[in-house]
Design a protein around this motif. Structure first.
Motif, PDB file in Angstrom:
ATOM      1  N   ASN A  40      55.350  74.213 109.808  1.00 22.96           N
ATOM      2  CA  ASN A  40      56.371  75.127 109.305  1.00 22.96           C
ATOM      3  C   ASN A  40      57.306  74.477 108.285  1.00 22.96           C
ATOM      4  O   ASN A  40      58.397  74.985 108.020  1.00 22.96           O
ATOM      5  CB  ASN A  40      57.195  75.658 110.475  1.00 22.96           C
ATOM      6  CG  ASN A  40      57.957  74.554 111.188  1.00 22.96           C
ATOM      7  OD1 ASN A  40      57.677  73.374 110.996  1.00 22.96           O
ATOM      8  ND2 ASN A  40      58.918  74.925 112.014  1.00 22.96           N
ATOM      9  N   ARG A  41      56.883  73.362 107.705  1.00 22.21           N
ATOM     10  CA  ARG A  41      57.736  72.699 106.725  1.00 22.21           C
ATOM     11  C   ARG A  41      56.905  72.279 105.528  1.00 22.21           C
ATOM     12  O   ARG A  41      55.982  71.469 105.658  1.00 22.21           O
ATOM     13  CB  ARG A  41      58.425  71.486 107.333  1.00 22.21           C
ATOM     14  CG  ARG A  41      59.337  70.743 106.371  1.00 22.21           C
ATOM     15  CD  ARG A  41      60.093  69.633 107.080  1.00 22.21           C
ATOM     16  NE  ARG A  41      60.978  70.158 108.115  1.00 22.21           N
ATOM     17  CZ  ARG A  41      61.716  69.411 108.918  1.00 22.21           C
ATOM     18  NH1 ARG A  41      61.662  68.088 108.821  1.00 22.21           N
ATOM     19  NH2 ARG A  41      62.504  69.954 109.812  1.00 22.21           N
ATOM     20  N   GLY A  42      57.276  72.824 104.359  1.00 18.66           N
ATOM     21  CA  GLY A  42      56.549  72.473 103.145  1.00 18.66           C
ATOM     22  C   GLY A  42      57.464  72.420 101.946  1.00 18.66           C
ATOM     23  O   GLY A  42      58.604  72.888 101.990  1.00 18.66           O
ATOM     24  N   ILE A  54      52.877  71.081  99.488  1.00 23.05           N
ATOM     25  CA  ILE A  54      52.413  70.230 100.581  1.00 23.05           C
ATOM     26  C   ILE A  54      53.221  70.505 101.844  1.00 23.05           C
ATOM     27  O   ILE A  54      54.462  70.475 101.802  1.00 23.05           O
ATOM     28  CB  ILE A  54      52.513  68.742 100.195  1.00 23.05           C
ATOM     29  CG1 ILE A  54      51.600  68.461  98.996  1.00 23.05           C
ATOM     30  CG2 ILE A  54      52.151  67.843 101.377  1.00 23.05           C
ATOM     31  CD1 ILE A  54      51.684  67.053  98.458  1.00 23.05           C
ATOM     32  N   LEU A  55      52.496  70.745 102.915  1.00 20.79           N
ATOM     33  CA  LEU A  55      53.143  70.924 104.214  1.00 20.79           C
ATOM     34  C   LEU A  55      53.096  69.600 104.971  1.00 20.79           C
ATOM     35  O   LEU A  55      52.041  68.978 105.086  1.00 20.79           O
ATOM     36  CB  LEU A  55      52.450  72.016 105.015  1.00 20.79           C
ATOM     37  CG  LEU A  55      52.743  73.450 104.585  1.00 20.79           C
ATOM     38  CD1 LEU A  55      51.810  73.878 103.462  1.00 20.79           C
ATOM     39  CD2 LEU A  55      52.599  74.392 105.772  1.00 20.79           C
ATOM     40  N   THR A  56      54.245  69.216 105.493  1.00 22.69           N
ATOM     41  CA  THR A  56      54.310  68.003 106.315  1.00 22.69           C
ATOM     42  C   THR A  56      54.287  68.337 107.808  1.00 22.69           C
ATOM     43  O   THR A  56      54.176  67.442 108.639  1.00 22.69           O
ATOM     44  CB  THR A  56      55.562  67.191 105.975  1.00 22.69           C
ATOM     45  OG1 THR A  56      56.713  68.050 106.053  1.00 22.69           O
ATOM     46  CG2 THR A  56      55.472  66.608 104.570  1.00 22.69           C
ATOM     47  N   ILE A  84      50.906  64.116 105.378  1.00 26.02           N
ATOM     48  CA  ILE A  84      50.442  65.440 104.942  1.00 26.02           C
ATOM     49  C   ILE A  84      49.811  66.181 106.105  1.00 26.02           C
ATOM     50  O   ILE A  84      48.883  65.672 106.731  1.00 26.02           O
ATOM     51  CB  ILE A  84      49.432  65.298 103.787  1.00 26.02           C
ATOM     52  CG1 ILE A  84      50.104  64.644 102.573  1.00 26.02           C
ATOM     53  CG2 ILE A  84      48.856  66.659 103.414  1.00 26.02           C
ATOM     54  CD1 ILE A  84      49.131  64.278 101.458  1.00 26.02           C
ATOM     55  N   PHE A  85      50.318  67.389 106.343  1.00 28.36           N
ATOM     56  CA  PHE A  85      49.714  68.270 107.348  1.00 28.36           C
ATOM     57  C   PHE A  85      48.615  69.096 106.694  1.00 28.36           C
ATOM     58  O   PHE A  85      47.510  69.182 107.194  1.00 28.36           O
ATOM     59  CB  PHE A  85      50.789  69.158 107.958  1.00 28.36           C
ATOM     60  CG  PHE A  85      50.294  70.133 108.979  1.00 28.36           C
ATOM     61  CD1 PHE A  85      50.176  71.488 108.676  1.00 28.36           C
ATOM     62  CD2 PHE A  85      49.942  69.710 110.246  1.00 28.36           C
ATOM     63  CE1 PHE A  85      49.718  72.396 109.621  1.00 28.36           C
ATOM     64  CE2 PHE A  85      49.471  70.603 111.208  1.00 28.36           C
ATOM     65  CZ  PHE A  85      49.367  71.947 110.883  1.00 28.36           C
ATOM     66  N   SER A  86      48.947  69.707 105.565  1.00 26.29           N
ATOM     67  CA  SER A  86      47.962  70.443 104.781  1.00 26.29           C
ATOM     68  C   SER A  86      48.518  70.663 103.371  1.00 26.29           C
ATOM     69  O   SER A  86      49.698  70.482 103.135  1.00 26.29           O
ATOM     70  CB  SER A  86      47.603  71.778 105.423  1.00 26.29           C
ATOM     71  OG  SER A  86      48.710  72.656 105.400  1.00 26.29           O
TER      72      SER A  86
END
Length: 120
Positions: free
Chosen positions: A104-106, A99-101, A28-30
Protein backbone atom coordinates in the motif's frame (compact mmCIF):
# COMPACT_ATOMS: atom_id res chain seq x y z
CA UNK A 1 16.22 3.09 -0.66
CA UNK A 2 14.98 2.67 -4.20
CA UNK A 3 16.88 3.96 -7.18
CA UNK A 4 16.80 3.86 -10.95
CA UNK A 5 20.10 3.67 -12.80
CA UNK A 6 20.20 4.38 -16.53
CA UNK A 7 22.84 3.45 -19.08
CA UNK A 8 23.32 3.41 -22.81
CA UNK A 9 23.25 7.05 -23.87
CA UNK A 10 25.85 8.63 -26.09
CA UNK A 11 26.62 10.25 -29.41
CA UNK A 12 25.32 8.74 -32.63
CA UNK A 13 24.95 9.85 -36.22
CA UNK A 14 21.54 10.52 -37.70
CA UNK A 15 19.98 7.28 -38.87
CA UNK A 16 21.81 5.28 -36.22
CA UNK A 17 20.57 3.32 -33.23
CA UNK A 18 20.99 3.28 -29.48
CA UNK A 19 19.61 1.16 -26.67
CA UNK A 20 18.93 2.62 -23.26
CA UNK A 21 18.58 0.51 -20.12
CA UNK A 22 17.23 1.40 -16.70
CA UNK A 23 17.46 -0.92 -13.71
CA UNK A 24 15.53 -0.44 -10.50
CA UNK A 25 17.08 -1.59 -7.25
CA UNK A 26 16.44 -1.44 -3.54
CA UNK A 27 13.48 -2.44 -1.41
CA UNK A 28 10.98 -3.18 -4.17
CA UNK A 29 7.63 -4.87 -3.63
CA UNK A 30 6.45 -4.43 -7.20
CA UNK A 31 6.70 -2.04 -10.13
CA UNK A 32 3.76 -0.69 -12.08
CA UNK A 33 4.31 1.41 -15.17
CA UNK A 34 7.88 2.01 -16.35
CA UNK A 35 8.97 4.27 -19.12
CA UNK A 36 11.06 6.97 -20.64
CA UNK A 37 10.78 10.74 -20.86
CA UNK A 38 13.10 13.24 -22.44
CA UNK A 39 13.98 16.89 -22.12
CA UNK A 40 15.70 18.90 -24.80
CA UNK A 41 17.40 22.23 -24.02
CA UNK A 42 14.84 24.97 -23.53
CA UNK A 43 11.90 22.55 -23.70
CA UNK A 44 9.66 20.83 -21.20
CA UNK A 45 10.10 17.19 -20.30
CA UNK A 46 7.94 15.01 -22.52
CA UNK A 47 6.80 11.42 -22.59
CA UNK A 48 8.65 9.16 -25.01
CA UNK A 49 7.28 5.69 -24.24
CA UNK A 50 5.78 3.78 -21.32
CA UNK A 51 5.00 0.15 -20.64
CA UNK A 52 2.73 -1.36 -18.00
CA UNK A 53 3.57 -4.39 -15.91
CA UNK A 54 1.36 -6.37 -18.26
CA UNK A 55 3.23 -5.22 -21.34
CA UNK A 56 0.85 -2.60 -22.70
CA UNK A 57 2.76 0.23 -24.39
CA UNK A 58 2.18 3.85 -25.33
CA UNK A 59 4.40 6.03 -27.49
CA UNK A 60 4.75 9.67 -28.39
CA UNK A 61 3.69 10.21 -32.00
CA UNK A 62 7.15 11.52 -32.82
CA UNK A 63 8.83 8.18 -32.01
CA UNK A 64 6.23 5.65 -33.14
CA UNK A 65 7.63 3.04 -35.52
CA UNK A 66 11.20 4.06 -34.59
CA UNK A 67 11.45 3.39 -30.85
CA UNK A 68 10.53 0.25 -28.93
CA UNK A 69 10.04 0.07 -25.17
CA UNK A 70 10.30 -3.27 -23.38
CA UNK A 71 10.88 -4.56 -19.87
CA UNK A 72 12.22 -7.55 -18.02
CA UNK A 73 10.13 -7.87 -14.87
CA UNK A 74 12.47 -10.45 -13.35
CA UNK A 75 15.31 -7.92 -13.57
CA UNK A 76 13.23 -4.83 -12.75
CA UNK A 77 14.62 -3.30 -15.93
CA UNK A 78 13.13 -1.26 -18.73
CA UNK A 79 14.71 -0.76 -22.13
CA UNK A 80 14.31 1.71 -24.97
CA UNK A 81 15.58 0.67 -28.39
CA UNK A 82 15.90 3.72 -30.61
CA UNK A 83 16.26 3.29 -34.37
CA UNK A 84 16.45 5.79 -37.22
CA UNK A 85 17.55 8.49 -34.83
CA UNK A 86 17.08 12.10 -35.84
CA UNK A 87 18.75 15.31 -34.66
CA UNK A 88 15.50 16.27 -32.96
CA UNK A 89 15.80 13.20 -30.72
CA UNK A 90 18.74 14.88 -28.99
CA UNK A 91 17.84 15.28 -25.31
CA UNK A 92 18.45 14.02 -21.82
CA UNK A 93 16.46 10.82 -21.43
CA UNK A 94 14.99 10.02 -18.04
CA UNK A 95 13.77 6.68 -16.80
CA UNK A 96 10.56 6.70 -14.76
CA UNK A 97 8.81 4.03 -12.74
CA UNK A 98 6.02 3.80 -10.20
CA UNK A 99 7.53 1.59 -7.52
CA UNK A 100 5.75 0.04 -4.58
CA UNK A 101 7.83 -0.67 -1.50
CA UNK A 102 4.89 -2.42 0.18
CA UNK A 103 1.37 -3.45 -0.86
CA UNK A 104 0.00 0.00 0.00
CA UNK A 105 2.96 2.34 -0.40
CA UNK A 106 4.32 3.56 -3.71
CA UNK A 107 5.95 6.53 -5.33
CA UNK A 108 6.98 7.88 -8.69
CA UNK A 109 10.74 7.50 -9.17
CA UNK A 110 13.13 9.08 -11.65
CA UNK A 111 16.57 8.16 -12.87
CA UNK A 112 19.39 10.67 -13.07
CA UNK A 113 19.12 11.04 -16.85
CA UNK A 114 21.35 10.00 -19.71
CA UNK A 115 22.36 12.22 -22.61
CA UNK A 116 21.52 11.20 -26.16
CA UNK A 117 23.06 13.33 -28.89
CA UNK A 118 22.28 12.75 -32.55
CA UNK A 119 24.56 14.47 -35.04
CA UNK A 120 23.14 15.46 -38.40
Amino acid sequence: QVQLVESGGGLVEAGGSLRLSCAASGSIFSINTMGWYRQAPGKQRELVAVITSGGRTNYADSVKDRFTVSRDNAKNTVYLKMNSLKAEDTAVYYCNAYILTSWNRGADRWGQGTQVTVSS
